[in-house]
Design an enzyme around this catalytic site. Sequence first.
Site, PDB file in Angstrom:
ATOM      1  N   LYS A   1     -14.386  18.093 -49.688  1.00 47.82           N
ATOM      2  CA  LYS A   1     -13.528  16.995 -49.225  1.00 47.82           C
ATOM      3  C   LYS A   1     -14.386  15.911 -48.614  1.00 47.82           C
ATOM      4  O   LYS A   1     -15.420  16.204 -47.996  1.00 47.82           O
ATOM      5  CB  LYS A   1     -12.557  17.518 -48.152  1.00 47.82           C
ATOM      6  CG  LYS A   1     -11.328  16.681 -47.985  1.00 47.82           C
ATOM      7  CD  LYS A   1     -10.283  17.050 -49.011  1.00 47.82           C
ATOM      8  CE  LYS A   1      -9.033  16.223 -48.866  1.00 47.82           C
ATOM      9  NZ  LYS A   1      -7.987  16.616 -49.808  1.00 47.82           N
TER      10      LYS A   1
ATOM     11  N   GLY B   1      11.988  16.036 -47.871  1.00 51.43           N
ATOM     12  CA  GLY B   1      11.053  15.005 -48.331  1.00 51.43           C
ATOM     13  C   GLY B   1      11.294  14.667 -49.777  1.00 51.43           C
ATOM     14  O   GLY B   1      11.056  15.483 -50.674  1.00 51.43           O
TER      15      GLY B   1
ATOM     16  N   GLY C   1       9.867  12.201 -51.668  1.00 52.27           N
ATOM     17  CA  GLY C   1       8.840  11.244 -52.088  1.00 52.27           C
ATOM     18  C   GLY C   1       8.454  11.541 -53.523  1.00 52.27           C
ATOM     19  O   GLY C   1       9.292  11.921 -54.347  1.00 52.27           O
TER      20      GLY C   1
ATOM     21  N   VAL D   1       6.517  14.019 -54.873  1.00 55.62           N
ATOM     22  CA  VAL D   1       6.666  15.422 -55.277  1.00 55.62           C
ATOM     23  C   VAL D   1       8.140  15.838 -55.305  1.00 55.62           C
ATOM     24  O   VAL D   1       8.628  16.420 -56.285  1.00 55.62           O
ATOM     25  CB  VAL D   1       5.843  16.346 -54.336  1.00 55.62           C
ATOM     26  CG1 VAL D   1       6.175  17.805 -54.581  1.00 55.62           C
ATOM     27  CG2 VAL D   1       4.357  16.109 -54.548  1.00 55.62           C
TER      28      VAL D   1
HETATM   29  P1  NAD Z   1       5.119  11.099 -50.374  1.00 55.61           P
HETATM   30  O1  NAD Z   1       4.557  10.304 -49.249  1.00 55.61           O
HETATM   31  O2  NAD Z   1       5.364  10.441 -51.684  1.00 55.61           O
HETATM   32  O3  NAD Z   1       6.516  11.768 -49.925  1.00 55.61           O
HETATM   33  C1  NAD Z   1       6.740  12.348 -48.684  1.00 55.61           C
HETATM   34  C2  NAD Z   1       8.204  12.102 -48.320  1.00 55.61           C
HETATM   35  O4  NAD Z   1       8.495  12.836 -47.142  1.00 55.61           O
HETATM   36  C3  NAD Z   1       8.515  10.632 -48.013  1.00 55.61           C
HETATM   37  O5  NAD Z   1       9.652  10.205 -48.742  1.00 55.61           O
HETATM   38  C4  NAD Z   1       8.751  10.628 -46.502  1.00 55.61           C
HETATM   39  O6  NAD Z   1       9.700   9.642 -46.103  1.00 55.61           O
HETATM   40  C5  NAD Z   1       9.294  12.032 -46.295  1.00 55.61           C
HETATM   41  N1  NAD Z   1       9.194  12.514 -44.930  1.00 55.61           N
HETATM   42  C6  NAD Z   1       8.217  12.297 -44.014  1.00 55.61           C
HETATM   43  N2  NAD Z   1       8.520  12.905 -42.851  1.00 55.61           N
HETATM   44  C7  NAD Z   1       9.690  13.544 -43.049  1.00 55.61           C
HETATM   45  C8  NAD Z   1      10.526  14.360 -42.220  1.00 55.61           C
HETATM   46  N3  NAD Z   1      10.221  14.633 -40.952  1.00 55.61           N
HETATM   47  N4  NAD Z   1      11.675  14.863 -42.756  1.00 55.61           N
HETATM   48  C9  NAD Z   1      12.034  14.578 -44.018  1.00 55.61           C
HETATM   49  N5  NAD Z   1      11.273  13.799 -44.850  1.00 55.61           N
HETATM   50  C10 NAD Z   1      10.129  13.293 -44.357  1.00 55.61           C
HETATM   51  O7  NAD Z   1       4.151  12.356 -50.531  1.00 55.61           O
HETATM   52  P2  NAD Z   1       4.060  13.342 -51.778  1.00 55.61           P
HETATM   53  O8  NAD Z   1       2.945  12.914 -52.651  1.00 55.61           O
HETATM   54  O9  NAD Z   1       5.410  13.562 -52.333  1.00 55.61           O
HETATM   55  O10 NAD Z   1       3.538  14.683 -51.046  1.00 55.61           O
HETATM   56  C11 NAD Z   1       4.427  15.494 -50.313  1.00 55.61           C
HETATM   57  C12 NAD Z   1       3.660  16.701 -49.764  1.00 55.61           C
HETATM   58  O11 NAD Z   1       3.087  17.431 -50.850  1.00 55.61           O
HETATM   59  C13 NAD Z   1       2.498  16.360 -48.829  1.00 55.61           C
HETATM   60  O12 NAD Z   1       2.378  17.394 -47.878  1.00 55.61           O
HETATM   61  C14 NAD Z   1       1.289  16.404 -49.753  1.00 55.61           C
HETATM   62  O13 NAD Z   1       0.097  16.668 -49.056  1.00 55.61           O
HETATM   63  C15 NAD Z   1       1.673  17.557 -50.650  1.00 55.61           C
HETATM   64  N6  NAD Z   1       1.009  17.546 -51.957  1.00 55.61           N
HETATM   65  C16 NAD Z   1       1.168  16.499 -52.803  1.00 55.61           C
HETATM   66  C17 NAD Z   1       0.548  16.516 -54.041  1.00 55.61           C
HETATM   67  C18 NAD Z   1       0.740  15.391 -55.017  1.00 55.61           C
HETATM   68  O14 NAD Z   1       0.355  15.546 -56.194  1.00 55.61           O
HETATM   69  N7  NAD Z   1       1.336  14.266 -54.631  1.00 55.61           N
HETATM   70  C19 NAD Z   1      -0.261  17.607 -54.412  1.00 55.61           C
HETATM   71  C20 NAD Z   1      -0.399  18.691 -53.531  1.00 55.61           C
HETATM   72  C21 NAD Z   1       0.246  18.645 -52.301  1.00 55.61           C
END
Ligand code: NAD
Length: 372
Positions: free
Chosen positions: A96, A196, A198, A200
């Site tokens: 990392k 969440g 977002g 994912v």
């Molecule tokens: P993102 O920022 O697109 O989505 C996160 C969502 O969570 C947002 O809509 C945000 O408003 C919401 N959120 C934040 N705090 C919250 C709360 N207290 N209650 C409810 N919703 C809340 O991020 P993402 O890319 O979708 O990633 C989500 C998670 O998955 C993260 O932990 C990330 O590390 C993990 N992850 C993502 C990937 C990837 O490919 N994007 C891969 C592995 C792990």
Amino acid sequence: MRKKTEKSTALEGSGDMKIMDYMKRYDYEELVFCCDTGVGLNAIIAIHDTTLGPALGGARMWPYQSEEAAILDALRLARAMTYKSSAAGLNLGGGKTVIIGDTAQDKSTGLFRSLGRFIESLNGRYIATEDLGTSISDMQHIRAETTYVTGLPLAWGSSGDPSPMTSFGIYHGMKACAKAIFGSDSLQGRTVAIQGFGKVGSHLARHLRYEGAHMLVADINEEAIKRAVEEFGATPIKPNEIYSVDCDIFSPCALGGIINGQTIPRLKCRIVAGGANNQLGEEKHGDSLQQKGILYAPDFIINAGGVINISVELTGYNVDLARTQVAEIYHTVEKVIALAKSERISTARAADKLATDRIEEVRKVRRIYLKK
Ligand code: NAD
């Protein structure tokens, strides 16, 4: 590789940084400090383990409050990548980069090119990709100095946004859990509570809608909720109520640390399966879930779709091959559940064992060759 709990380190918040002790405790290989005052680069590259292959991991940019916090984050995240890649069966290690800086003010072409030169100097021991606070265009600047970078534009033959593949893997992992708990891997009629919505969460919803699952969705962003309701017919839930809703599957797709002493007593689900990293507050919370009869799909097992996708990019990207490999998460989850049963341990501990055993096996073979 030895496993110890995070509690026994003297690194965090102690003001007494024992970096070498911490590195020895968790078998880290290398920690590189990258400074280039001309472009304002202050970065740390942590390489945890390269037994299985080059250390792959994101380059994150964040305004860390202290060097100590940045070092600890780099070390922890690098180790998590070792586990994720190993358990996914990839020939990759864990690494990392953390760049100490404010993304709004401190980004420049020069900064990322300079980081690229540091990465190049590692001769392929570490491969960077985008992460929190960095983007595809930042990776393009790194690429000007080194080939050891992924997460480049699709037009460059890259794998693009990893989120769809991450969600595809979570979907398969969820199905494997459903098979273990309900006797069928169909999610039709099942209620899934998603925390969440977002990248994912919303890609996951496409698969759940296809299967005919009912979705309960919580997000702090009103726009995200609106989309969940209008596009996917989801039922909106208040963010602090998502833990206690009646559902079959709870899917954390927002924050880490949300499975803890406060939330576990509130859970009414049979399965926890979501994409968020580091879902367990502490290792013992995996045991608590097991004692409560809730099947936990370990986060780094079911959210490995993104890294699997990138691993395919390293040998020439092919989306069909990537999808086939990501779908294998179903069988990896089955393996973890079987191991947990046979060893009488939680699935969280079984996932760690799966990851570390594979590395130990390769080390053992190497030692045998060295003796010959
Ligand atoms: P993102 O920022 O697109 O989505 C996160 C969502 O969570 C947002 O809509 C945000 O408003 C919401 N959120 C934040 N705090 C919250 C709360 N207290 N209650 C409810 N919703 C809340 O991020 P993402 O890319 O979708 O990633 C989500 C998670 O998955 C993260 O932990 C990330 O590390 C993990 N992850 C993502 C990937 C990837 O490919 N994007 C891969 C592995 C792990």
